[in-house]
Structures are given as structure tokens and as C-alpha cells.
Design an enzyme around this catalytic site. Structure first.
Site, PDB file in Angstrom:
ATOM      1  N   HIS A 211       3.122   3.603  -9.005  1.00  0.00           N
ATOM      2  CA  HIS A 211       2.767   1.985  -9.180  1.00  0.00           C
ATOM      3  C   HIS A 211       4.342   1.483  -9.709  1.00  0.00           C
ATOM      4  CE1 HIS A 211      -1.034   1.899  -7.654  1.00  0.00           C
ATOM      5  NE2 HIS A 211      -1.597   2.579  -8.591  1.00  0.00           N
TER       6      HIS A 211
ATOM      7  N   LEU B 283      11.881 -20.130  -3.641  1.00  0.00           N
ATOM      8  CA  LEU B 283      10.529 -19.552  -3.306  1.00  0.00           C
ATOM      9  C   LEU B 283       9.443 -19.569  -4.187  1.00  0.00           C
ATOM     10  CD1 LEU B 283       9.799 -17.027  -1.740  1.00  0.00           C
ATOM     11  CD2 LEU B 283      10.471 -15.452  -3.545  1.00  0.00           C
TER      12      LEU B 283
ATOM     13  N   ASP C  48       0.711  -1.249  -0.041  1.00  0.00           N
ATOM     14  CA  ASP C  48       0.025  -0.032   0.092  1.00  0.00           C
ATOM     15  C   ASP C  48       0.959   1.315   0.125  1.00  0.00           C
ATOM     16  OD1 ASP C  48      -2.209   1.577   0.030  1.00  0.00           O
ATOM     17  OD2 ASP C  48      -2.891   0.901   2.011  1.00  0.00           O
TER      18      ASP C  48
END
Ligand code: FPP
Length: 216
Positions: free
Chosen positions: A27, A121, A10
Site C-alpha cells: 500500500h 485536474l 488493485d
């Protein structure tokens, strides 16, 4: 070490506004933070990293912002996949696919198959994701907790949310039943390896009891 770290990324908009830049610039910086965080998570030994990239409620944003975000996902799926494969990252995209731009679907499928063998991962990108919808869909077939977990994914150990907000926003509601929460005021574009290490250190200082009494 938390096996499953989930992040609500956020603050991209606030990062841009503070610099008099368009939200899309925030962004773009956020995408850089994604790259840094994936590499750091890999190196630190996190097993699964689930990133909230686009919620099903984000369709309510202005069309230009949605388009900019879709462009960033497209770019990530094209440009980062080889690096993911090299780093041993397996990429999955969770969420609805039927409302995404049609050209994203083959890119997602190709990214998932190219990285399938990655075992360092598991990076899960939540795109057009709603936890309530995911739970409803899973519950059609799953009848036990184990079946729900198999359908939805592993329990979250550590949930991080940046930019000072303290809410779940329809993210991993089932999986966060016993998650430890770490909230930071840092804006997502500023998030880096040190931020992840600090959240993990915080997590490591918590006593997780899962409803039981503390060990004598
Ligand atoms: C929240 O910030 C962030 C989003 C809704 C999008 C997250 C997307 C990225 C980090 C970039 C691209 C991701 C990938 C995987 C390549 P906000 O816009 O709600 O910020 P604000 O609350 O300050 O307005």
C-alpha cells in the site's frame, strides 16, 4: 483525451507478497504510484481523475491493514496538499465520512478547501465508497439523469483496473454506463506515467458510438 479517468488500483497486496513483504508495504508503494499518476494526469490534460482508495467492503480486511491504509490517507492529506495546490489540483473525497477515523474529517475538509480553486485536474479519492450506496443516496432527491449526474459526478470516459481483475467491484456503476474499460496485468505499485499513457492511447483507438450506428 478522456475527460474523466477512473482507476481501480488493485494489486498492492500481490506486489508485497511477491517480495515477502507485509501487505502494508504494498500500500505504501501504491501511495507512491498515486503521486506519479496524479502528476501525469495533470500534465496529460485529464480533467477528472477518480481513484478507488477504499471501498465500503474493505472494512472486512484485517484491522491492521485498515489502520495502515487510514494512515496513508492521513499522510497523503497532510503531505501532498501543498503540491496539489501548486499543481492546480482540486481534491475531493467521495464516499461516507461517518465511519472514518474522526481525525481524518478535518484533514479532508481542510484539503478540500485549500485546493478548491484548482482548475487543472479534479482529483477525487473514493474512500469508504460504495457506488450502490451513492446511487441510493442520490436517488432520494434526483429524479432525472441530469440530476443524478449532478449528484454523483461526471460520466467516466476511461476506466482502468490493474492487476488482471476484470470487474467493477461497486465502483461508479451509474457513471460507467458508456465508459471504455482498460484492464492491465500490471500491479498498482508498478503503475506509472507510461501505463497511463498506454491506457489513454488504447482509449483513443476505440470507436465510441453510445448506442448509435458508426458514422458513414
Ligand atoms: C487494492 O490492492 C488496493 C487497495 C484496497 C487500497 C488502495 C490504496 C492505495 C493505492 C494506497 C493509498 C492511497 C492513497 C490515496 C494515498 P489489494 O490490497 O486488494 O491487492 P491484492 O488484490 O493484490 O491483494
Amino acid at each position: 483525451m478522456p475527460r474523466h479517468v477512473a482507476i481501480i488500483m488493485d494489486g498492492n497486496g500481490r506486489w508485497a507478497t511477491a517480495r515477502s513483504l507485509p501487505r502494508a508495504a504494498g500500500h505504501r508503494q501504491g501511495a507512491q504510484a498515486v503521486r506519479r499518476t496524479v502528476t501525469a494526469a495533470c500534465e496529460l490534460g485529464v480533467g477528472t481523475l477518480t481513484l478507488y482508495a477504499f471501498s465500503s467492503d474493505n472494512w472486512k480486511r484485517p484491522r491492521a491493514e485498515v489502520t495502515a491504509l487510514m494512515m496513508l490517507f492521513r499522510r497523503y492529506l497532510v503531505q501532498e496538499i501543498e503540491e496539489c495546490r501548486r499543481e492546480g489540483v482540486r481534491l475531493s473525497v467521495i464516499g461516507r465520512r461517518d465511519r472514518l477515523p474522526a481525525d481524518l474529517i478535518p484533514l479532508i475538509e481542510s484539503a478540500e478547501s485549500t485546493t478548491m480553486a484548482g482548475n487543472r485536474l479534479h482529483l477525487r479519492l473514493a474512500v469508504d465508497y460504495s457506488s450502490r450506496d451513492a446511487i441510493l443516496a442520490a436517488a432520494v432527491h434526483a429524479r432525472t439523469r441530469e440530476e443524478m449526474t449532478a449528484a454523483l459526478g461526471p460520466d467516466v470516459d476511461l476506466l482502468i483496473r490493474t492487476a488482471g481483475e476484470q470487474r467493477l467491484s461497486d465502483y461508479l456503476l451509474w457513471e460507467c454506463a458508456y465508459a471504455e474499460f482498460c484492464f492491465t496485468d500490471q500491479l498498482w505499485p508498478d503503475f506509472n506515467r507510461g501505463s497511463l499513457e498506454a491506457a489513454i492511447a488504447d482509449f483513443q483507438g476505440r470507436e465510441r458510438r453510445f448506442g448509435a450506428v458508426p458514422a458513414a
